[in-house]
Design a protein around this motif. Structure first.
Motif, PDB file in Angstrom:
ATOM      1  N   ASP A 106      43.340  27.992   9.951  1.00 62.14           N
ATOM      2  CA  ASP A 106      43.167  26.540   9.892  1.00 62.14           C
ATOM      3  C   ASP A 106      42.187  26.126   8.796  1.00 62.14           C
ATOM      4  O   ASP A 106      41.641  25.019   8.828  1.00 62.14           O
ATOM      5  CB  ASP A 106      42.713  25.976  11.246  1.00 62.14           C
ATOM      6  CG  ASP A 106      42.982  24.481  11.366  1.00 62.14           C
ATOM      7  OD1 ASP A 106      43.866  23.981  10.646  1.00 62.14           O
ATOM      8  OD2 ASP A 106      42.287  23.813  12.152  1.00 62.14           O
ATOM      9  N   GLY A 107      41.964  27.007   7.831  1.00 62.77           N
ATOM     10  CA  GLY A 107      41.084  26.679   6.716  1.00 62.77           C
ATOM     11  C   GLY A 107      41.862  26.403   5.442  1.00 62.77           C
ATOM     12  O   GLY A 107      43.010  26.834   5.277  1.00 62.77           O
ATOM     13  N   ILE A 108      41.235  25.669   4.536  1.00 61.32           N
ATOM     14  CA  ILE A 108      41.811  25.390   3.221  1.00 61.32           C
ATOM     15  C   ILE A 108      41.024  26.188   2.188  1.00 61.32           C
ATOM     16  O   ILE A 108      39.783  26.125   2.160  1.00 61.32           O
ATOM     17  CB  ILE A 108      41.762  23.885   2.907  1.00 61.32           C
ATOM     18  CG1 ILE A 108      42.687  23.123   3.864  1.00 61.32           C
ATOM     19  CG2 ILE A 108      42.176  23.616   1.453  1.00 61.32           C
ATOM     20  CD1 ILE A 108      42.624  21.618   3.718  1.00 61.32           C
ATOM     21  N   TYR A 109      41.735  26.929   1.347  1.00 61.77           N
ATOM     22  CA  TYR A 109      41.073  27.852   0.435  1.00 61.77           C
ATOM     23  C   TYR A 109      41.508  27.629  -1.005  1.00 61.77           C
ATOM     24  O   TYR A 109      42.651  27.281  -1.280  1.00 61.77           O
ATOM     25  CB  TYR A 109      41.347  29.299   0.865  1.00 61.77           C
ATOM     26  CG  TYR A 109      40.709  29.596   2.197  1.00 61.77           C
ATOM     27  CD1 TYR A 109      39.380  30.002   2.268  1.00 61.77           C
ATOM     28  CD2 TYR A 109      41.410  29.386   3.379  1.00 61.77           C
ATOM     29  CE1 TYR A 109      38.773  30.222   3.492  1.00 61.77           C
ATOM     30  CE2 TYR A 109      40.802  29.606   4.610  1.00 61.77           C
ATOM     31  CZ  TYR A 109      39.488  30.016   4.659  1.00 61.77           C
ATOM     32  OH  TYR A 109      38.877  30.216   5.872  1.00 61.77           O
ATOM     33  N   GLU A 110      40.547  27.850  -1.896  1.00 67.26           N
ATOM     34  CA  GLU A 110      40.782  27.685  -3.325  1.00 67.26           C
ATOM     35  C   GLU A 110      40.497  29.016  -4.013  1.00 67.26           C
ATOM     36  O   GLU A 110      39.367  29.523  -3.956  1.00 67.26           O
ATOM     37  CB  GLU A 110      39.871  26.589  -3.874  1.00 67.26           C
ATOM     38  CG  GLU A 110      40.154  26.204  -5.316  1.00 67.26           C
ATOM     39  CD  GLU A 110      39.332  24.995  -5.736  1.00 67.26           C
ATOM     40  OE1 GLU A 110      38.559  25.125  -6.706  1.00 67.26           O
ATOM     41  OE2 GLU A 110      39.452  23.940  -5.079  1.00 67.26           O
TER      42      GLU A 110
END
Length: 363
Positions: free
Chosen positions: A247-251
């Motif tokens: 449920d995380g957003i990663y770059e």
């Protein structure tokens, strides 16, 4: 296949030699990377069979996907012998104008040993060609944005093209320097003679592919591709390259993909590098990247998780076969796991069950 349905696939290995192993890996399906779904370490020996269960989410984007064997070190040999093909997910095309409907659409999947970038070009005829989707995802920009007669593609990717012609005639399609196909084009009613066509609107995207352009990442990471390693790490089934939170957003910033193209599943990557990366346009989604420049991408680790669901490898098939792969551990999976796999121990139990009972065995 249709969103919201569950499919059972039985893979029969017809090789006479029991030492010849194989399996199936998909590009583009948003399904679990463990259990009996898209777990690339499962395999079936010659003369045996293996079951897969593909649970397609109800909001799965429609598009062009493909599959190939992923057993090491035979990936390259088996794929280059013809063991690959397209998989199409249906979608709601009601917002598209009739001439741009998939029945008038050219679906292309490129499969080439080094996965290098080459031009897909259209020659002859009086046709306007629009690239409307990449790697199974409809473009975010207006569907008439990317038009021309030549389009750069990596050797392990897909693209969908809408074609409208002013007159009847033959169009030759080349991949690199070789002729791939010749199509007999026809006119499309009132579109004949016009220079701009209204394609209508692309089908809506699922929540996992929306809002990423303005989202703040929960973490950043750098990946470098080289030879038989990814960020200096060779394949180790028991040791992940790192971990991310479900449920995380990663770059991530990915480099070295011109010689060693990069493929990741199960989360599509949004290109956020200003100006794009090589042939990969800024603001569009891809699952395979090849660029002479470093490429900044963003993705949402949602819907599915568990061990090995995010699997990265250099999608040059010959390199992949010698260990140029790694995996990411996704921590904190959803309470309801896809395909009834909640832990690695249970994963192995299910694997054994399906190997034993997937199909009749000779006595």
């Amino acid at each position: 296949m249709e969103p919201g349905k569950k499919y059972k696939l039985t893979l029969h290995n017809t090789a006479d030699d029991s030492a010849v192993n194989t399996n199936i890996h998909t590009h583009g399906l948003h399904i679990a990377g463990s259990g009996d779904a898209d777990e690339i370490t499962r395999f079936v020996s010659g003369g045996d069979c293996l079951d897969y269960t593909w649970d397609i989410p109800w909001d799965h984007p429609g598009g062009t996907n493909w599959y190939h064997p992923h057993y090491h070190p035979l990936t390259n040999n088996q794929t280059q012998s013809g063991a690959f093909g397209l998989m199409i997910i249906d979608d709601d095309y009601s917002q598209l104008n009739s001439w741009a409907h998939p029945q008038n659409e050219l679906r292309v999947s490129t499969v080439e040993p080094s996965a290098r970038t080459a031009a897909l070009s259209f020659h002859g005829g009086s046709c306007t060609v629009y690239k409307v989707a990449s790697d199974g995802i409809w473009h975010n920009t207006a569907l008439t944005t990317y038009s021309g007669s030549s389009f750069e593609m990596t050797g392990a990717s897909r693209a969908d093209y809408a074609i409208s012609c002013d007159s009847v005639g033959a169009t030759t399609i080349k991949w690199g320097k070789g002729v791939a196909a010749t199509i007999e084009a026809d006119t499309f009613g009132s579109n004949a003679g016009s220079t701009e066509r209204d394609l209508g609107n692309a089908p809506p995207k699922p929540a996992s592919l929306t809002g990423l352009d303005t989202a703040s990442p929960d973490g950043t990471f750098e990946i470098s591709m080289s030879g038989g390693t990814i960020s200096g790490r060779s394949w180790d089934e028991d040791l992940p390259l790192g971990a991310i939170r479900y449920d995380g957003i990663y770059e991530w910033t990915i480099s070295g993909t011109d010689v060693h193209p990069y493929h990741q599943y199960l989360y599509r990557m949004l290109i956020i590098e200003p100006g794009g990366c090589g042939s990969h346009e800024e603001g569009e989604f891809y699952d395979t990247i090849s660029s002479s420049d470093s490429c900044r991408v963003r993705f949402y680790a949602i819907d599915i998780g568990q061990r090995m669901v995010l699997h990265s490898h250099a999608h040059s098939l010959s390199q992949e076969g010698y260990g140029s792969m790694t995996w990411i551990d996704v921590i904190g999976t959803p309470s309801t796991n896809q395909n009834n796999v909640g832990s690695y121990a249970l994963l192995l139990a299910w694997q054994d069950l399906y190997i034993l009972y997937c199909c009749p065995h000779p006595i």
